[in-house]
Design a protein around this motif. Structure first.
Motif, PDB file in Angstrom:
ATOM      1  N   SER A   1      11.416  31.523   3.990  1.00 23.59           N
ATOM      2  CA  SER A   1      12.341  30.242   2.618  1.00 23.59           C
ATOM      3  C   SER A   1      11.420  28.680   4.201  1.00 23.59           C
ATOM      4  N   LEU A   2      11.355  27.993   2.811  1.00 25.00           N
ATOM      5  CA  LEU A   2      10.274  26.559   3.738  1.00 25.00           C
ATOM      6  C   LEU A   2      10.778  25.382   2.517  1.00 25.00           C
ATOM      7  N   ARG A   3      10.773  24.873   3.283  1.00 20.51           N
ATOM      8  CA  ARG A   3      11.326  23.049   3.005  1.00 20.51           C
ATOM      9  C   ARG A   3      10.489  21.839   3.261  1.00 20.51           C
ATOM     10  N   LEU A   4       9.660  21.632   2.699  1.00 25.08           N
ATOM     11  CA  LEU A   4       8.419  20.601   2.334  1.00 25.08           C
ATOM     12  C   LEU A   4       9.142  19.441   2.092  1.00 25.08           C
TER      13      LEU A   4
ATOM     14  N   GLN B   1       0.812  -1.403  -0.033  1.00 22.51           N
ATOM     15  CA  GLN B   1       0.214   0.017  -0.002  1.00 22.51           C
ATOM     16  C   GLN B   1       0.465   0.998  -0.055  1.00 22.51           C
ATOM     17  N   VAL B   2       0.470   1.618  -0.813  1.00 20.11           N
ATOM     18  CA  VAL B   2       1.660   3.666  -0.543  1.00 20.11           C
ATOM     19  C   VAL B   2       1.029   4.501  -0.192  1.00 20.11           C
ATOM     20  N   GLN B   3       1.734   5.037   1.246  1.00 20.31           N
ATOM     21  CA  GLN B   3       1.554   6.547   1.309  1.00 20.31           C
ATOM     22  C   GLN B   3       2.421   6.837   1.335  1.00 20.31           C
ATOM     23  N   LEU B   4       2.303   9.092   1.125  1.00 20.18           N
ATOM     24  CA  LEU B   4       2.638   9.421   1.180  1.00 20.18           C
ATOM     25  C   LEU B   4       2.410  10.537   2.273  1.00 20.18           C
ATOM     26  N   VAL B   5       3.415  10.800   3.035  1.00 15.17           N
ATOM     27  CA  VAL B   5       2.765  11.625   4.114  1.00 15.17           C
ATOM     28  C   VAL B   5       3.834  13.187   4.266  1.00 15.17           C
ATOM     29  N   GLU B   6       3.800  13.998   3.668  1.00 10.63           N
ATOM     30  CA  GLU B   6       4.141  15.664   3.885  1.00 10.63           C
ATOM     31  C   GLU B   6       4.579  15.993   4.803  1.00 10.63           C
ATOM     32  N   SER B   7       5.612  17.603   5.238  1.00 11.51           N
ATOM     33  CA  SER B   7       6.026  17.813   6.389  1.00 11.51           C
ATOM     34  C   SER B   7       6.357  18.540   6.564  1.00 11.51           C
ATOM     35  N   GLY B   8       7.079  19.889   7.121  1.00 16.59           N
ATOM     36  CA  GLY B   8       7.502  21.167   6.606  1.00 16.59           C
ATOM     37  C   GLY B   8       6.580  22.522   6.131  1.00 16.59           C
ATOM     38  N   GLY B   9       6.075  22.251   6.292  1.00 13.51           N
ATOM     39  CA  GLY B   9       4.729  23.808   6.523  1.00 13.51           C
ATOM     40  C   GLY B   9       5.009  24.680   7.672  1.00 13.51           C
ATOM     41  N   GLY B  10       4.333  25.402   7.711  1.00 13.52           N
ATOM     42  CA  GLY B  10       3.842  26.232   8.970  1.00 13.52           C
ATOM     43  C   GLY B  10       3.652  27.803   8.007  1.00 13.52           C
TER      44      GLY B  10
ATOM     45  N   GLN C   1      12.190  23.190  -1.564  1.00 17.38           N
ATOM     46  CA  GLN C   1      12.778  24.213  -1.291  1.00 17.38           C
ATOM     47  C   GLN C   1      12.555  25.807  -1.563  1.00 17.38           C
ATOM     48  N   MET C   2      11.285  26.161  -0.582  1.00 19.51           N
ATOM     49  CA  MET C   2      10.806  27.207  -1.198  1.00 19.51           C
ATOM     50  C   MET C   2      11.521  28.452  -1.052  1.00 19.51           C
ATOM     51  N   ASN C   3      12.087  29.574  -1.479  1.00 23.83           N
ATOM     52  CA  ASN C   3      12.563  30.922  -1.003  1.00 23.83           C
ATOM     53  C   ASN C   3      11.995  31.788  -1.563  1.00 23.83           C
ATOM     54  N   SER C   4      12.229  32.936  -0.957  1.00 21.90           N
ATOM     55  CA  SER C   4      11.741  33.884  -1.390  1.00 21.90           C
ATOM     56  C   SER C   4       9.692  33.825  -1.471  1.00 21.90           C
ATOM     57  N   LEU C   5       9.392  33.316  -0.133  1.00 23.95           N
ATOM     58  CA  LEU C   5       7.778  33.189  -0.460  1.00 23.95           C
ATOM     59  C   LEU C   5       7.186  34.028  -0.667  1.00 23.95           C
ATOM     60  N   LYS C   6       6.260  34.382  -1.416  1.00 20.64           N
ATOM     61  CA  LYS C   6       5.095  35.776  -1.356  1.00 20.64           C
ATOM     62  C   LYS C   6       3.520  35.119  -0.755  1.00 20.64           C
ATOM     63  N   PRO C   7       2.892  36.300  -0.021  1.00 17.55           N
ATOM     64  CA  PRO C   7       1.965  35.591   0.397  1.00 17.55           C
ATOM     65  C   PRO C   7       0.263  34.713  -0.617  1.00 17.55           C
ATOM     66  N   GLU C   8       1.137  34.179  -2.399  1.00 16.51           N
ATOM     67  CA  GLU C   8       0.331  34.314  -2.853  1.00 16.51           C
ATOM     68  C   GLU C   8       0.428  32.750  -2.921  1.00 16.51           C
ATOM     69  N   ASP C   9       1.664  32.331  -2.635  1.00 16.11           N
ATOM     70  CA  ASP C   9       1.924  30.972  -1.974  1.00 16.11           C
ATOM     71  C   ASP C   9       0.922  30.196  -1.054  1.00 16.11           C
ATOM     72  N   THR C  10       0.667  31.273  -0.056  1.00 10.89           N
ATOM     73  CA  THR C  10      -0.723  30.417   0.851  1.00 10.89           C
ATOM     74  C   THR C  10      -1.212  29.623   0.237  1.00 10.89           C
TER      75      THR C  10
ATOM     76  N   GLY D   1      12.565  29.865 -10.050  1.00  7.41           N
ATOM     77  CA  GLY D   1      13.198  30.555  -9.821  1.00  7.41           C
ATOM     78  C   GLY D   1      13.436  30.909  -8.515  1.00  7.41           C
ATOM     79  N   ARG D   2      12.335  30.781  -7.925  1.00  5.76           N
ATOM     80  CA  ARG D   2      12.453  30.556  -6.303  1.00  5.76           C
ATOM     81  C   ARG D   2      11.943  29.179  -5.686  1.00  5.76           C
ATOM     82  N   PHE D   3      11.328  28.187  -6.363  1.00  7.65           N
ATOM     83  CA  PHE D   3      10.853  26.974  -5.591  1.00  7.65           C
ATOM     84  C   PHE D   3      12.106  25.544  -6.743  1.00  7.65           C
ATOM     85  N   THR D   4      12.969  25.205  -5.513  1.00 10.32           N
ATOM     86  CA  THR D   4      13.015  23.723  -6.706  1.00 10.32           C
ATOM     87  C   THR D   4      12.505  22.506  -5.568  1.00 10.32           C
TER      88      THR D   4
END
Length: 114
Positions: free
Chosen positions: A17-20, A1-10, A81-90, A65-68
């Motif tokens: 910057s944030l790294r998911l 059974q495939v499972q995916l678990v995200e973390s790193g938000g906030g 990897q999310m850099n130079s985050l903007k409110p519209e990235d919410t 240019g901002r996310f990798t």
């Protein structure tokens, strides 16, 4: 059974910057196509970034240019990897895996606000 678990938000201030991370189990990870999607309130889920099993990547114009996106096959991990985050990235960010069918994680909330 495939499972995916995200973390790193906030919560992060604009310009920050944030790294998911997305941990995958139950899949032949190395041959799967992977991606990050996001969904803001009242909007449709949209592609943020994708990476093939060969390592080719593509990005939404709004994040170029901002996310990798990257993957670690031995660890069965996907990153954003999310850099130079903007409110519209919410949004809620989802990890997606395609291998015979599509699998989704439960999502992690990213809020960009001062």
């Amino acid at each position: 059974q495939v499972q995916l678990v995200e973390s790193g938000g906030g919560l992060v201030q604009p310009g920050g910057s944030l790294r998911l991370s997305c941990a995958v189990s139950g899949s032949i990870f190395s041959i799967a196509a992977l991606g990050w999607y996001r969904q803001a309130p009242g909007k449709q889920r949209e592609l943020v970034a994708a990476i093939t099993n060969a390592g080719s990547t593509n990005y939404a114009d709004s994040v170029k240019g901002r996310f990798t996106i990257s993957r670690d096959n031995p660890k069965k991990m996907l990153y954003l990897q999310m850099n130079s985050l903007k409110p519209e990235d919410t949004a809620v960010y989802y990890c997606r895996l395609v291998q015979s069918r599509v699998y989704w994680g439960q999502g992690t909330q990213v809020t960009v606000s001062s």
